[in-house]
Design a protein around this motif. Structure first.
Motif, PDB file in Angstrom:
ATOM      1  N   ASP A  67      -7.312   0.151   4.029  1.00 53.96           N
ATOM      2  CA  ASP A  67      -8.151  -0.936   4.539  1.00 53.96           C
ATOM      3  C   ASP A  67      -7.583  -2.242   3.976  1.00 53.96           C
ATOM      4  N   ALA A  68      -6.992  -3.066   4.830  1.00 51.40           N
ATOM      5  CA  ALA A  68      -6.331  -4.289   4.346  1.00 51.40           C
ATOM      6  C   ALA A  68      -6.797  -5.494   5.159  1.00 51.40           C
ATOM      7  N   PRO A  76       0.907 -15.186   8.227  1.00 48.13           N
ATOM      8  CA  PRO A  76       0.454 -13.882   7.722  1.00 48.13           C
ATOM      9  C   PRO A  76       1.197 -12.763   8.452  1.00 48.13           C
ATOM     10  N   GLN A  77       1.615 -11.737   7.695  1.00 46.78           N
ATOM     11  CA  GLN A  77       2.433 -10.666   8.295  1.00 46.78           C
ATOM     12  C   GLN A  77       1.884  -9.291   7.946  1.00 46.78           C
ATOM     13  N   LEU A  78       2.015  -8.365   8.878  1.00 46.40           N
ATOM     14  CA  LEU A  78       1.671  -6.962   8.646  1.00 46.40           C
ATOM     15  C   LEU A  78       2.886  -6.090   8.946  1.00 46.40           C
ATOM     16  N   GLU A  79       3.120  -5.097   8.075  1.00 50.00           N
ATOM     17  CA  GLU A  79       4.193  -4.121   8.321  1.00 50.00           C
ATOM     18  C   GLU A  79       3.585  -2.744   8.079  1.00 50.00           C
ATOM     19  N   ILE A  80       3.212  -2.058   9.156  1.00 44.38           N
ATOM     20  CA  ILE A  80       2.407  -0.841   9.040  1.00 44.38           C
ATOM     21  C   ILE A  80       3.201   0.373   9.516  1.00 44.38           C
ATOM     22  N   LEU A  81       3.384   1.333   8.602  1.00 46.63           N
ATOM     23  CA  LEU A  81       4.132   2.544   8.937  1.00 46.63           C
ATOM     24  C   LEU A  81       3.212   3.763   9.035  1.00 46.63           C
ATOM     25  N   ALA A  82       1.943   3.624   8.569  1.00 44.84           N
ATOM     26  CA  ALA A  82       0.971   4.719   8.685  1.00 44.84           C
ATOM     27  C   ALA A  82       0.186   4.530   9.983  1.00 44.84           C
ATOM     28  N   ASP A  83      -0.514   5.593  10.444  1.00 45.96           N
ATOM     29  CA  ASP A  83      -1.209   5.448  11.723  1.00 45.96           C
ATOM     30  C   ASP A  83      -2.729   5.401  11.607  1.00 45.96           C
ATOM     31  N   GLN A 114       4.228   4.890   4.905  1.00 45.08           N
ATOM     32  CA  GLN A 114       3.924   5.980   5.832  1.00 45.08           C
ATOM     33  C   GLN A 114       2.842   6.916   5.291  1.00 45.08           C
ATOM     34  N   ASP A 115       2.838   7.133   3.962  1.00 44.16           N
ATOM     35  CA  ASP A 115       1.861   8.055   3.367  1.00 44.16           C
ATOM     36  C   ASP A 115       0.510   7.407   3.118  1.00 44.16           C
ATOM     37  N   HIS A 174       0.872  -1.187   0.000  1.00 42.68           N
ATOM     38  CA  HIS A 174       0.000   0.000   0.000  1.00 42.68           C
ATOM     39  C   HIS A 174       0.900   1.225   0.000  1.00 42.68           C
ATOM     40  N   LEU A 175       0.963   1.918  -1.138  1.00 39.80           N
ATOM     41  CA  LEU A 175       1.861   3.075  -1.239  1.00 39.80           C
ATOM     42  C   LEU A 175       1.121   4.400  -1.153  1.00 39.80           C
ATOM     43  N   LYS A 176      -0.186   4.406  -1.472  1.00 38.12           N
ATOM     44  CA  LYS A 176      -0.947   5.660  -1.522  1.00 38.12           C
ATOM     45  C   LYS A 176      -2.173   5.573  -0.602  1.00 38.12           C
TER      46      LYS A 176
END
Length: 344
Positions: A270-271, A290-297, A264-265, A233-235
């Motif tokens: 919604d994933a 299953p893995q999540l890597e979340i940089l946005a809040d 981050q941006d 998810h880039l946008k």
């Protein structure tokens, strides 16, 4: 040890087993070569990979040139060896209701690399079906890479059916790149093959993009089936929905390693990611991560995995209705798998 040759001479055209692609737009690959292109559809341009490059504008050539942005071993192998494939362009605002079939058949002890590029231009709509088959008992290794680009507002449904024999090896990669408000759904069905690996990477590179990644794998005997779906998810304001289901019996081994990366941006993401596995024997096994890597809040992300046996209670309830044990089990397995199948 095993070794596979590169295709060096054009195979003799053979009669394909009759299939759902008969009388529909289709492209046939045979042992590393393109045997037939039968796609006479208005607003769809199809060219062999080698021919297409002569006519491709610079902007589209850049789509092919994934280095150094994308690092992947299957892609490296394919890039170094692929000589055959097709470029399919769906023109702007075209709505193509009839699926376009890509049929791959293999019969020799060869390593077969194919590279396809599917470009859906603005607000177009299309369905692509890839079917992998191999002749009885032949041992081969197929390494296909299909790149799909959905431009603004485009909508593509993509289906893979892998039903090669149990001596075949299959390591495939699908890369989707989605622009603003576009949708790409890819459905993967794995039934055949000895060692199978399916990697799918969706890159949500425009606001409002949506991807669906669903899979069903059915493994028996000593089959190994390995699935690695990744979503980047880039946008902002993008969504991804992912459901993979496995049915494993005998000494089969399933592997699922899904990953969702939220940059981050990429606010308002919604994933959703789910992997479910049904084990029909005591020696079948599955590894799931299953893995999540979340940089946005400001995001909504969910993931989960289940591994279980058939519910004996449900079998019990079907018995008094005059249904024998085998039929009851069959009905429950079909209902479980049907969730993925019914979507296409």
């Amino acid at each position: 040890g095993n070794y596979f040759e590169s295709p060096n001479q054009k195979p003799v055209p053979g009669k394909l087993p009759e299939g759902i692609w008969e009388n529909r737009p289709h492209i046939v690959f045979n042992n590393g070569f393109c045997e037939a292109i039968s796609v006479n559809v208005e607003d769809v341009k199809v060219a062999k990979l080698s021919d297409a490059f002569k006519d491709l504008p610079e902007s589209l050539r850049n789509v092919f040139d994934l280095k150094p942005r994308y690092d992947h071993s299957i892609l490296d192998l394919n890039t170094s060896m692929a000589r055959e494939g097709v470029v399919i362009q769906i023109q702007k605002q075209a709505v193509i209701e009839t699926p376009i079939y890509l049929v791959y058949r293999s019969s020799n002890k060869q390593a077969l690399q194919y590279r396809n590029l599917i470009l859906a231009q603005e607000f177009s709509k299309a369905k692509i079906v890839e079917i992998f088959l191999s002749e009885h008992a032949s041992e081969n290794w197929t390494v296909p890479v299909t790149q799909i680009q959905t431009s603004t507002g485009a909508n593509v449904e993509h289906v893979i059916i892998q039903d090669q024999n149990l001596n075949s090896h299959h390591t495939g990669l699908v890369i989707g790149r989605l622009e603003n408000d576009s949708r790409l759904a890819t459905y993967s069905f794995s039934f055949g093959g000895n060692v199978v690996r399916n990697d799918i990477h969706m890159i949500l590179d425009g606001q409002g993009a949506e991807c669906v990644m669903d899979g069903l794998y059915v493994a028996s005997q000593t089959q190994i089936m390995d699935h690695h779906p990744t979503v980047s998810h880039l946008k902002p304001h993008c969504s991804s929905f992912e459901t993979y289901k496995g049915v494993l019996m005998d000494d089969a081994h399933g592997i699922f390693q899904g990953k969702i990366v939220v940059a981050q941006d990429a606010q308002k993401t919604d994933a959703n990611q789910m992997n479910q596995n049904l084990l029909l024997s005591t020696s079948a096994k599955v590894n799931t991560a299953p893995q999540l890597e979340i940089l946005a809040d400001d995001v909504k992300c969910a993931h989960g995995a289940t591994i279980g046996k058939l519910d004996e209670e449900q079998v019990f309830y079907l018995r008094p209705r005059g249904i024998d044990v085998d039929s009851a089990k069959q009905m429950l397995i079909s209902a479980y798998a049907g969730e993925v199948i019914s979507k296409i």
